[in-house]
Design an enzyme around this catalytic site. Structure first.
Site, PDB file in Angstrom:
ATOM      1  N   GLU A   1       0.873  -1.187   0.000  1.00  0.00           N
ATOM      2  CA  GLU A   1       0.000   0.000   0.000  1.00  0.00           C
ATOM      3  C   GLU A   1       0.904   1.229   0.000  1.00  0.00           C
ATOM      4  OE1 GLU A   1      -2.261   0.797   3.516  1.00  0.00           O
ATOM      5  OE2 GLU A   1      -1.098  -0.508   4.804  1.00  0.00           O
TER       6      GLU A   1
ATOM      7  N   GLU B   1       4.016   8.660  -4.033  1.00  0.00           N
ATOM      8  CA  GLU B   1       4.851   8.175  -2.936  1.00  0.00           C
ATOM      9  C   GLU B   1       5.819   7.105  -3.454  1.00  0.00           C
ATOM     10  OE1 GLU B   1       2.442   7.393   0.552  1.00  0.00           O
ATOM     11  OE2 GLU B   1       1.585   9.396   0.495  1.00  0.00           O
TER      12      GLU B   1
END
Lengths: 730, 730
Positions: A496, A505
């Site tokens: 995740e 990210e």
């Protein structure tokens, strides 16, 4: 991920008049430009005011009595001329001298002034009057009233735009806002009836009311709402732009602080019958009333004294409308929808319109509290568990019970997904009684944050019966260990690593680092993700980004920047980021729970990534995306979203039109432009964005082109060149 | 005058363990560097902690049980090794590997960690050890613990200085504080026993413990107490500097956040007898404990487990001591003395050590709320009334009832002194029954603030029977009107134009402007005033001044500066103060309720002014003042005070040694130097200051000379040249 560094101010004191939510507190809130009301504080019954006029028959030294008379009629505050009623009702005449300011402070306690009274510029003042004597006199006299406001403990001053262009008024207000430590906000009212702002004889003016306001605030350098906000005067006649939601939603993007409702709008069936609003007015007010900090005011523009019973009916009708909006909001909030809901019913009110810096979980270690907050999003983890179940089903077929299935959790954090993997295994075993043996996954947990590993070890011992092999280290060094035979090849890789804008990210870089140790049958959860953008209007967010500049305090000079440069040690032993004139706060990506925003076109896809990336496609990208804007508007930048397919039909989305219900882990991203761009109806907006990569990190560069209906093309400057402003470290 | 612009943060949430004042709230307070506890919140029972050691026999996963055991013994929090006790009690050995960090976060709720536990660096870590292997190992391992602190939700980390010089430790901490967004404070403990910091073999070191700390924090670039504070470990042996109040009061000028009290200090008469502290320790603690934000910690340095009953006795003894200090403080506060009082008992706690900008009532108009606050100082107005009574007595003799006595109130504001004049007249009439007629003064009130004039008119009508002639305008234009015969010459002139440094609100210039219309017998109240200064030590105020820099936000660029330059309009329509590289926040005068300060010598007079100034002496001044400093210390700047003789023996003073009891209108002025200067015992400090005047305003310029005992002279740079930083506008 949603979390940024944010200090909350709390604890505004409550003062009471007729109702529980304090007027002074909410004015203060609006001035401080912070949403801070706590859940328990919110009792949705907005404060409604009365606009005092000469026909009310009161004296400038009887404010106490007048306030209590209005209070008895269910009003919460009043709007009163700051120079006194006598002065305000003066009929201007050439060479005449207006009555002096005479509203003595001593008649009301300092706190009560601020609670019960908001000021108003004298009704006759018109700095941009056609008669030059009146304009000149007004410019002198308005200064006196602005000055008297600083003496008095009032927090709001109202005035009306009387012309389509008010350059002199704008000049005076601008100088005040910029050079005086003004202790109050100015609320500028505009009518909803375009006929009340007639076009001057010299010609055509196709601007609508929204545009007239936008031009005025631009003249006032778009000063933020602590000092400059807008109010709408609801007149019997509504211009077209107030009939079409698509058009009037532009006001959501403005600092809309108040509504002035004319009593002539109300329809009443006899003196004691019930008071109502026409449907169009009702809908407009319901749709634009988005927070109890917006203050409705009731205004009787007839010269006769208003009937006391009717006065009570008006306020009750408006309070009832707000109550209905609150009920709707509550229902919508419970149903997980947050469209057109009162801000007060949003889950994270303190985040509304607040700029947060995106996390960089790869470069920085998250703290325990941040993990704890993310772990609370059960919707996300339920979806992951479902996706893992499907993957297990498929993997069992692939491996054919011949060997163990090796599951790697990459970037385990404190282990919430490991819990899901174990639960998925239990679910599989519960429904697969026909299998020879119970399925027993081989579990590997990879985490580079040494601190989170302490927690993982604790959970492994206490919750997971020491089943999990915990690997402390960067997943980008994992393949070495697998190739050395210390670890098996993965059958399932769960991660995740997504940000508000999908890949920001650095999920692609992280997941690609293990491609060479995968089997051809290895499943990745997520399988695929796509970022989206939509053009948005929002003067408020533009102001917020502006406010991010120039505020570096002495002892914070060395704090990590968001750009490419890192702090250096200076001769005196202190640290500072190197000067970087190319860096701009407008060239950064933010994370924002966006409310004071109007979407100007539907979102479109930007970048797409698939895993496993067996073809070893580059993660660099370059795209341009075109939007057609179908109204007069003002482009501030772009909202960024993403969707992710975890596995099979398990899908996560934060794109508004397909938003996963109840998913709270991500607010949208904000990709600003450096300036506000006024767009004509029909303008084509082309957004160019590149995702660039070097050995140290990843960054986006972007710019825009506008093609007007007349074919002219305008190009905005390239933003975030070389990642000097926003740089995602590898 | 005391009032500056200051926003108060309030509403820290309260959490409870054993007592009512929340530990988490006060740590937060100390971190935010703000004194915000409300009067009603203050229940003086400080929080006392226990320093956990290996001999307590606990495990790193039993924190909950350990906390509740300590809570049952009346402790409010504990100090625990952040890496766990196992790691902390490791005996370092060459080539050995210390146990890993193992203090799992999940065993306690995020909030409870912050409430009940403060962290500690592992006891064996010594970055500046003589053994280079230990130093090297320590430098690596301390980084891990500093890192783990950012993961854990703790707010304080303690460590001890183990050497007279700790350059490596300082280097590591400095880099952390400057370049990391540290979420906790580091408290550095030093022992009160100099033998515990032995001089290394290579020679002499005459530095005392205070100086060793001062050198350490200088190496750490004097980073503010949000991140770096000091604690004192009270050992059985006290060095001389902790026996003499004159010397240990230097600690008031440091960010002294904690006391670690060794159990071996306590004397106890038998196991169930009462526990006491030796008199010297008791006095030291009583004198240095100045606020409940200072956290006492109790530490047993024997290797045996401490008796549970004794453990309770220790904490009760310390809590009792604090209670006694609180009672003393309460009594002192009621008696109007605020010397050595707990901060919590000061009248204006939120102002403690807060820098305020001096008002400029001549250039700016005060607001209604500011007037209201000043009008509350009954001590000042009682003194004025008394002085006016004396003046009336004398004037009656002078005028011999031949003519009316004309009284001018100059700078009337909202009229509090007019009320005193009228009351003085009443008092005179009440005791002068033998006069032919009642005395009836002719009353004139001059005020340039048009807004205050609205209030004056209101009071004149409602309180003063329209007796007062109100003259709206600047007193510097008054003489024209008198010379034109429109007004009589004054017999008595009353004014209150003084600032914290006496003349800094330009009283001399204002009062001199009417000299030519005075009679030879005219009395001025005040008759005379003198400013004073004293050299002070205070790293805290130095940090606060440093923090004033570099923080100009985008939308505040045009706010009025304190220097000579005024904001200008830029091309884009916004405003900004012109760049002024010579200007420095260190060259300004501030107003401060000074607490974290140590006076290094008694105050001496600076400038003196007398009124009426019939000789028309210039108000420009130039003086130099010499002080001898009789201890190792650090000069930060000067505290400024004033005294004023109103009339006869009616005297106002804010000089600490002669402070008028109960007078609250003025906090001291602060005149900073640009750097902190370390002084040897016996240094002569010569302060040079000029009061300069031009057509636009008045300003001070200053610098210092130091003459060491060896005769060497050092000169500091001239500050506030040409009033670029601090300029009082005429």
């Amino acid at each position: 991920m949603i979390l940024g560094k944010k200090t909350r101010k709390a604890g505004l004191c409550n003062r009471h008049w007729n109702i529980n939510l304090s007027w002074s507190a909410v004015v203060q809130m609006c001035q401080e430009d912070e949403q801070v009301v706590q859940a328990s504080d919110v009792e949705i019954s907005a404060l409604v005011g009365w606009m005092a006029t000469n026909s009310d028959g009161i004296h400038d030294t009887d404010i106490v009595e007048y306030c209590s008379r209005l209070g008895a009629r269910n009003y919460n505050f009043m709007n009163y001329p700051i120079g006194g009623m006598k002065r305000s009702s003066w009929c201007p005449e050439k060479n005449g001298i207006p009555p002096p300011i005479d509203l003595p402070d001593l008649q009301l306690d300092v706190k009560l002034w601020g609670t019960y009274v908001i000021g108003r510029i004298s009704d006759w003042i018109d700095c941009d009057a056609n008669e030059s004597w009146l304009a000149d006199l007004s410019c002198i006299e308005i200064e006196k009233e602005l000055n008297y406001m600083t003496y008095m403990p009032l927090r709001v001053l109202t005035l009306e735009l009387k012309h389509r262009d008010s350059p002199k008024l704008a000049e005076i207000l601008t100088k005040w806002m910029w050079t005086r430590n003004m202790t109050y906000s100015v609320w500028v009212f505009l009518p909803t009836d375009e006929n009340l702002l007639p076009v001057t004889d010299c010609g055509q003016d196709i601007r609508d009311i929204w545009r007239i306001w936008a031009d005025f605030r631009s003249l006032c350098t778009n000063y933020p709402m602590q000092k400059l906000a807008v109010g709408l005067r609801l007149c019997p006649n509504l211009a077209d732009e107030f009939l079409e939601p698509r058009l009037y939603k532009r006001w959501h993007a403005e600092p809309l602080c108040s509504f002035c409702i004319e009593t002539s709008i109300f329809t009443s069936s006899g003196q004691y019958g019930k008071c109502t609003l026409p449907p169009a007015h009702y809908r407009l007010l319901m749709d634009l009333f988005v927070s109890v900090v917006q203050r409705p005011l009731i205004h009787c523009n007839s010269s006769e004294q208003v009937d006391e019973h009717l006065r009570l009916q008006y306020v009750n009708m408006i309070k009832q409308l707000i109550q209905e909006k609150a009920i709707q909001s509550k229902e919508a909030a419970l149903a997980g929808s947050d469209d057109n809901v009162l801000f007060e019913y949003l889950g994270h009110r303190e985040y509304v319109d607040t700029l947060q810096m995106p996390l960089q979980p790869l470069a920085d270690n998250l703290d325990s509290g941040t993990y704890a907050i993310f772990e609370e999003d059960s919707v996300k983890y339920d979806l992951y568990r479902e996706a893992i179940c499907y993957a297990i089903e498929d993997l069992v077929k692939i491996t054919g019970e011949e060997r163990n299935i090796a599951v790697y959790l990459l970037g385990a954090g404190r282990g919430p997904l490991m819990q899901m993997i174990i639960e998925a295994e239990e679910l599989f075993n519960a429904k697969s009684c026909n299998r020879r043996d119970l399925l027993k996954l081989e579990l590997y947990s990879v985490e580079k944050n040494a601190h989170a590993v302490v927690t993982l070890q604790f959970r492994n011992k206490h919750h997971w019966k020491d089943r999990v092999q915990i690997i402390e280290g960067d997943m980008r060094e994992l393949s070495e260990k697998v190739r050395a035979g210390q670890l098996p090849s993965p059958d399932l890789v769960v991660s995740e690593l997504l940000g508000s804008f999908g890949d920001n990210e650095l999920s692609p870089e992280c997941l690609d680092s293990i491609t060479d140790i995968l089997r051809s049958t290895t499943i990745s959860i997520p399988q695929q993700y796509t970022s989206y953008i939509a053009p948005i209007q929002s003067v408020r967010l533009h102001q917020k980004v502006l406010c991010c500049s120039g505020g570096t305090k002495y002892f914070e000079r060395g704090f990590p920047g968001r750009g490419r440069l890192e702090p250096v040690k200076l001769q005196d032993g202190t640290y500072a980021l190197p000067e970087c004139p190319e860096a701009s706060q407008f060239d950064e990506i933010y994370v924002v729970c966006m409310r004071s925003v109007c979407e100007l076109a539907k979102p479109k896809a930007v970048f797409n990534f698939e895993h496993p990336n067996f073809e070893r496609k580059s993660n660099a990208r370059s795209v341009c995306i075109q939007f057609t804007i179908d109204m007069q508007s003002e482009l501030m930048g772009f909202a960024g979203y993403f969707t992710a397919r975890l596995y099979r039909n398990c899908q996560l989305s934060i794109v508004p039109q397909t938003h996963t219900k109840g998913l709270v882990s991500w607010f949208p991203a904000l990709i600003p432009l450096r300036h506000l761009y006024r767009l004509q109806k029909g303008t084509e907006v082309i957004f160019h964005v590149e995702r660039k990569i070097d050995t140290r990190g990843v960054w986006y560069e972007w710019f825009c082109e506008f093609q007007n209906v007349d074919g002219k093309i305008k190009t905005t400057p390239l933003q975030n060149k070389d990642g000097m402003s926003y740089f995602m470290r590898l």
